[in-house]
Design an enzyme around this catalytic site. Structure first.
Site, PDB file in Angstrom:
ATOM      1  N   GLU A 173     -46.080 -42.656  79.431  1.00 25.31           N
ATOM      2  CA  GLU A 173     -45.021 -42.736  78.426  1.00 25.31           C
ATOM      3  C   GLU A 173     -45.587 -42.652  77.018  1.00 25.31           C
ATOM      4  OE1 GLU A 173     -40.924 -43.435  77.101  1.00 25.31           O
ATOM      5  OE2 GLU A 173     -41.957 -42.464  78.748  1.00 25.31           O
ATOM      6  N   THR A 217     -31.119 -31.080  70.693  1.00 26.98           N
ATOM      7  CA  THR A 217     -32.129 -32.026  71.161  1.00 26.98           C
ATOM      8  C   THR A 217     -31.961 -32.414  72.622  1.00 26.98           C
ATOM      9  OG1 THR A 217     -33.344 -34.024  70.508  1.00 26.98           O
ATOM     10  CG2 THR A 217     -30.943 -34.180  70.549  1.00 26.98           C
TER      11      THR A 217
END
Length: 291
Positions: free
Chosen positions: A173, A281
Site C-alpha cells: 500500500e 480519476t
C-alpha cells in the site's frame, strides 16, 4: 444544464482565487501550487499543513489538468494552476533516494509546509503522477514537456520497483525510504490501479516496450496471487509472502480502473482516442466538450 456546471465550478473558483485572498487564507509559508490535505467548508481556510500527492489529496492535481483538457483547452485557469503545481511539486516534493537508497530512485515525499519537515513515505496512490505528467506533456510547450516526461519516467521506475521487489510481484500500500532502501510500510495490496494507469499513458505516448513488459509482469502477479477459483479477485494481506491470506474483498476500482487500464495498455490505440476523450480519476472516459 449549466446550473450543475456552475455549482461544481465553485470549488475550483474558490481555489483559484485563494492566492489573492491574503495571507490569512493562503499561508505565507505555503508555496503557490501546493494544497494542504484539508480545508474548512465554513471558514475557507486550510486546516492542515500536510502536503501529499497520495491519499485524500491526489485527485486535485489531476483535475487541474483534466478540467483544462475537458474544456477543449479553453479554461486557461486550469492549465496555469496545473503548471504552477507541477513546478512546486518539482521544487518541494521530488527527491532522489541517493546512491545507498533504492539505487538513486526518484520519489515524491510528504511535506509539512509549516514545520518544513518531510515524511519519506510514498503511497501506491502517488503512482498516478507519472501518467498525469505524461498526459500533460502532450499539451504544453516542448521545452517544458521534456522535463515533465523525464520526471514521469523516473517516477514510473520507482512505482514498478514497488512491485518487482516483493516476492509476490505485487506492490504494498505504501513504501518507506528511510532505512537505506525501499521497504514496505504497509504490506497489503488492495488491487489498486495507479501503476497500471501510468503504464498505459507512458506506453501510449512513448511506445517504449518496457512499459508493456512491466504491465504484463504485474498482471500475471495479480492473476497468480489474487484470483479466486470460484470467481472474482481479492486483495492480499502480505505482499512479502507467496502464501499470503486474501482479504475477502474485491474493490470496485479493480473492475472500473485496474483491469480497464490493463486492457487499454495491451490494446491498439483505437480503443480510446485521448484527443477526443479525457479519463477521469475513476477511469470513466468523458468526451471533450465542443468549443
Amino acid at each position: 444544464n449549466p446550473v450543475y456546471d456552475a455549482l461544481a465550478s465553485r470549488v475550483i473558483d474558490y481555489l483559484a482565487a485563494m492566492p489573492e485572498a491574503g495571507d490569512d487564507t493562503w499561508p505565507a509559508d505555503l508555496p503557490r501550487g501546493l494544497y494542504p490535505m484539508f480545508i474548512s467548508v465554513e471558514s475557507g481556510k486550510f486546516t492542515s499543513q500536510e502536503i501529499t500527492l497520495g491519499a485524500r489529496a491526489d485527485s486535485l492535481y489531476e483535475y487541474l489538468l483534466k478540467q483544462w483538457l475537458l474544456s477543449s483547452r479553453t479554461d486557461g485557469r486550469g492549465r496555469r494552476m496545473y503548471e504552477q503545481s507541477v513546478a512546486a511539486i518539482g521544487e518541494h516534493l521530488v527527491a532522489s533516494g541517493g546512491p545507498s537508497r533504492c539505487r538513486n530512485c526518484t520519489l515524491l515525499r510528504q511535506w509539512n509546509h509549516r514545520t518544513r519537515t518531510y515524511n519519506e513515505n510514498m503511497d501506491h496512490l502517488v503512482c498516478f503522477v507519472p501518467g498525469m505528467l505524461a498526459l500533460g506533456a502532450q499539451h504544453i510547450p516542448e521545452a517544458e514537456a521534456e522535463g515533465h516526461v523525464r520526471l514521469a519516467a523516473d517516477l514510473m521506475e520507482t512505482c514498478y520497483a514497488m512491485y518487482e521487489k516483493q516476492p509476490t510481484g505485487l506492490a504494498p500500500e505504501f513504501v518507506k525510504f528511510d532505512g537505506g532502501a525501499m521497504r514496505a510500510g504497509a504490506y497489503h495490496n488492495l488491487l489498486r490501479p495507479e501503476a497500471a494507469e501510468s503504464l498505459f499513458y507512458l506506453w501510449r505516448f512513448t511506445k517504449d516496450p518496457k512499459y508493456r513488459e512491466w504491465g504484463w509482469k504485474m498482471f500475471v502477479a495479480f492473476e497468480k496471487h489474487t484470483r479466486i477459483e470460484s470467481g472474482g479477485y481479492a486483495g492480499i494481506q502480505n505482499v512479502a509472502s507467496k502464501n499470503s491470506a486474501k482479504d475477502d474483498t474485491m474493490q470496485t476500482f479493480w473492475l472500473a480502473e485496474t483491469l480497464k487500464y490493463f486492457l487499454m495498455l495491451f490494446s491498439d490505440d483505437s480503443i480510446l482516442d485521448l484527443n477526443t476523450h479525457v479519463i477521469n480519476t475513476e477511469a470513466h472516459p468523458l468526451k471533450v466538450l465542443p468549443d
